[in-house]
Design a protein around this motif. Structure first.
Motif, PDB file in Angstrom:
ATOM      1  N   ASN A   1       0.830  -1.210   0.000  1.00 62.63           N
ATOM      2  CA  ASN A   1       0.000   0.000   0.000  1.00 62.63           C
ATOM      3  C   ASN A   1       0.865   1.261   0.000  1.00 62.63           C
ATOM      4  N   VAL A   2       1.945   1.225   0.763  1.00 63.12           N
ATOM      5  CA  VAL A   2       2.865   2.371   0.816  1.00 63.12           C
ATOM      6  C   VAL A   2       3.511   2.572  -0.552  1.00 63.12           C
ATOM      7  N   ASP A   3       3.990   1.485  -1.150  1.00 62.77           N
ATOM      8  CA  ASP A   3       4.603   1.568  -2.480  1.00 62.77           C
ATOM      9  C   ASP A   3       3.635   2.174  -3.502  1.00 62.77           C
ATOM     10  N   GLU A   4       2.401   1.684  -3.512  1.00 60.81           N
ATOM     11  CA  GLU A   4       1.403   2.154  -4.476  1.00 60.81           C
ATOM     12  C   GLU A   4       1.102   3.635  -4.298  1.00 60.81           C
ATOM     13  N   LEU A   5       0.931   4.069  -3.057  1.00 63.05           N
ATOM     14  CA  LEU A   5       0.579   5.461  -2.811  1.00 63.05           C
ATOM     15  C   LEU A   5       1.703   6.398  -3.228  1.00 63.05           C
ATOM     16  N   ILE A   6       2.926   6.067  -2.859  1.00 67.74           N
ATOM     17  CA  ILE A   6       4.056   6.934  -3.211  1.00 67.74           C
ATOM     18  C   ILE A   6       4.268   6.949  -4.721  1.00 67.74           C
ATOM     19  N   CYS A   7       4.093   5.833  -5.362  1.00 68.37           N
ATOM     20  CA  CYS A   7       4.217   5.770  -6.825  1.00 68.37           C
ATOM     21  C   CYS A   7       3.120   6.607  -7.488  1.00 68.37           C
ATOM     22  N   ALA A   8       1.909   6.546  -6.964  1.00 68.50           N
ATOM     23  CA  ALA A   8       0.797   7.280  -7.562  1.00 68.50           C
ATOM     24  C   ALA A   8       0.891   8.784  -7.317  1.00 68.50           C
ATOM     25  N   PHE A   9       1.268   9.205  -6.114  1.00 70.04           N
ATOM     26  CA  PHE A   9       1.297  10.630  -5.777  1.00 70.04           C
ATOM     27  C   PHE A   9       2.557  11.324  -6.284  1.00 70.04           C
ATOM     28  N   GLN A  10       3.658  10.593  -6.387  1.00 70.33           N
ATOM     29  CA  GLN A  10       4.936  11.134  -6.876  1.00 70.33           C
ATOM     30  C   GLN A  10       5.388  12.386  -6.100  1.00 70.33           C
ATOM     31  N   PRO A  11       5.536  12.266  -4.774  1.00 72.49           N
ATOM     32  CA  PRO A  11       5.965  13.434  -3.998  1.00 72.49           C
ATOM     33  C   PRO A  11       7.438  13.767  -4.216  1.00 72.49           C
ATOM     34  N   GLU A  12       7.753  15.040  -4.093  1.00 71.46           N
ATOM     35  CA  GLU A  12       9.150  15.460  -4.105  1.00 71.46           C
ATOM     36  C   GLU A  12       9.772  15.259  -2.732  1.00 71.46           C
ATOM     37  N   ALA A  13       8.934  15.373  -1.702  1.00 64.00           N
ATOM     38  CA  ALA A  13       9.384  15.164  -0.328  1.00 64.00           C
ATOM     39  C   ALA A  13       8.312  14.416   0.442  1.00 64.00           C
ATOM     40  N   VAL A  14       8.760  13.521   1.303  1.00 60.62           N
ATOM     41  CA  VAL A  14       7.861  12.761   2.171  1.00 60.62           C
ATOM     42  C   VAL A  14       8.298  13.017   3.605  1.00 60.62           C
ATOM     43  N   ILE A  15       7.330  13.353   4.452  1.00 57.75           N
ATOM     44  CA  ILE A  15       7.584  13.501   5.882  1.00 57.75           C
ATOM     45  C   ILE A  15       6.798  12.407   6.583  1.00 57.75           C
ATOM     46  N   ASN A  16       7.508  11.532   7.288  1.00 53.63           N
ATOM     47  CA  ASN A  16       6.838  10.440   7.985  1.00 53.63           C
ATOM     48  C   ASN A  16       6.610  10.833   9.437  1.00 53.63           C
ATOM     49  N   ALA A  17       5.341  11.053   9.778  1.00 51.99           N
ATOM     50  CA  ALA A  17       4.953  11.384  11.147  1.00 51.99           C
ATOM     51  C   ALA A  17       4.032  10.314  11.720  1.00 51.99           C
ATOM     52  N   ALA A  18       3.978   9.143  11.070  1.00 52.21           N
ATOM     53  CA  ALA A  18       3.116   8.060  11.548  1.00 52.21           C
ATOM     54  C   ALA A  18       3.669   7.496  12.849  1.00 52.21           C
ATOM     55  N   PHE A  19       2.803   7.413  13.855  1.00 51.29           N
ATOM     56  CA  PHE A  19       3.235   6.981  15.179  1.00 51.29           C
ATOM     57  C   PHE A  19       2.021   6.478  15.947  1.00 51.29           C
ATOM     58  N   ARG A  20       2.155   5.323  16.554  1.00 49.43           N
ATOM     59  CA  ARG A  20       1.134   4.807  17.479  1.00 49.43           C
ATOM     60  C   ARG A  20       1.881   4.258  18.673  1.00 49.43           C
ATOM     61  N   GLN A  21       1.691   4.874  19.809  1.00 49.59           N
ATOM     62  CA  GLN A  21       2.467   4.555  21.004  1.00 49.59           C
ATOM     63  C   GLN A  21       2.418   3.075  21.360  1.00 49.59           C
ATOM     64  N   THR A  22       1.290   2.447  21.182  1.00 47.65           N
ATOM     65  CA  THR A  22       1.146   1.049  21.584  1.00 47.65           C
ATOM     66  C   THR A  22       1.285   0.075  20.419  1.00 47.65           C
ATOM     67  N   ASP A  23       1.709   0.560  19.262  1.00 44.37           N
ATOM     68  CA  ASP A  23       1.779  -0.306  18.083  1.00 44.37           C
ATOM     69  C   ASP A  23       3.160  -0.203  17.436  1.00 44.37           C
ATOM     70  N   TRP A  24       4.051  -1.090  17.834  1.00 45.69           N
ATOM     71  CA  TRP A  24       5.415  -1.107  17.320  1.00 45.69           C
ATOM     72  C   TRP A  24       5.443  -1.323  15.815  1.00 45.69           C
ATOM     73  N   THR A  25       4.532  -2.100  15.291  1.00 41.90           N
ATOM     74  CA  THR A  25       4.513  -2.376  13.855  1.00 41.90           C
ATOM     75  C   THR A  25       4.291  -1.097  13.056  1.00 41.90           C
ATOM     76  N   THR A  26       3.394  -0.244  13.510  1.00 39.63           N
ATOM     77  CA  THR A  26       3.173   1.030  12.825  1.00 39.63           C
ATOM     78  C   THR A  26       4.404   1.908  12.918  1.00 39.63           C
ATOM     79  N   THR A  27       4.939   2.033  14.115  1.00 35.99           N
ATOM     80  CA  THR A  27       6.037   2.956  14.356  1.00 35.99           C
ATOM     81  C   THR A  27       7.339   2.495  13.703  1.00 35.99           C
ATOM     82  N   ALA A  28       7.673   1.228  13.793  1.00 41.03           N
ATOM     83  CA  ALA A  28       8.958   0.733  13.280  1.00 41.03           C
ATOM     84  C   ALA A  28       8.851   0.150  11.876  1.00 41.03           C
ATOM     85  N   THR A  29       8.022  -0.857  11.702  1.00 41.74           N
ATOM     86  CA  THR A  29       7.873  -1.473  10.383  1.00 41.74           C
ATOM     87  C   THR A  29       7.292  -0.473   9.391  1.00 41.74           C
TER      88      THR A  29
END
Length: 107
Positions: free
Chosen positions: A53-81
């Motif tokens: 899903n991440v690959d598809e979105l970035i390929c479709a939107f074609q950003p010049e810059a990406v800022i990753n602010a995704a964070f869930r305190q109790t969800d290591w998979t979201t924060t790290a993976t």
């Protein structure tokens, strides 16, 4: 500048989306459960835990810059993976990436 804010509906992401939009950038921001309310921002659903899903979105939107602010305190998979998935997708697309996170605890 065409900017993508991953985790745009969170505390840090919503402020970044607001500032980027006010600065005149073309901004899209992602959300997991509910879109944010910042005017002038395109809201896109994304689960960063799903690499394809991440690959598809970035390929479709074609950003010049990406800022990753995704964070869930109790969800290591979201924060790290999720961060790794974003980094790999941006790298493959040849973009620029900034990682950021907000935590209410120190440890």
């Amino acid at each position: 500048m065409r900017t993508l804010i991953v985790g745009g509906s969170g505390l840090l992401g919503s402020e970044l989306a607001r500032q980027c939009s006010q600065a005149g950038h073309e901004v899209a921001a992602t959300y997991l459960t509910r879109a944010g309310e910042t005017a002038g921002v395109e809201w896109l659903p994304l689960d960063v835990r799903r690499r394809e899903n991440v690959d598809e979105l970035i390929c479709a939107f074609q950003p010049e810059a990406v800022i990753n602010a995704a964070f869930r305190q109790t969800d290591w998979t979201t924060t790290a993976t999720g961060a790794a998935n974003v980094a790999l997708a941006v790298s493959m697309a040849g973009g620029r990436l900034v990682h950021g996170a907000v935590s209410s605890t120190c440890g």
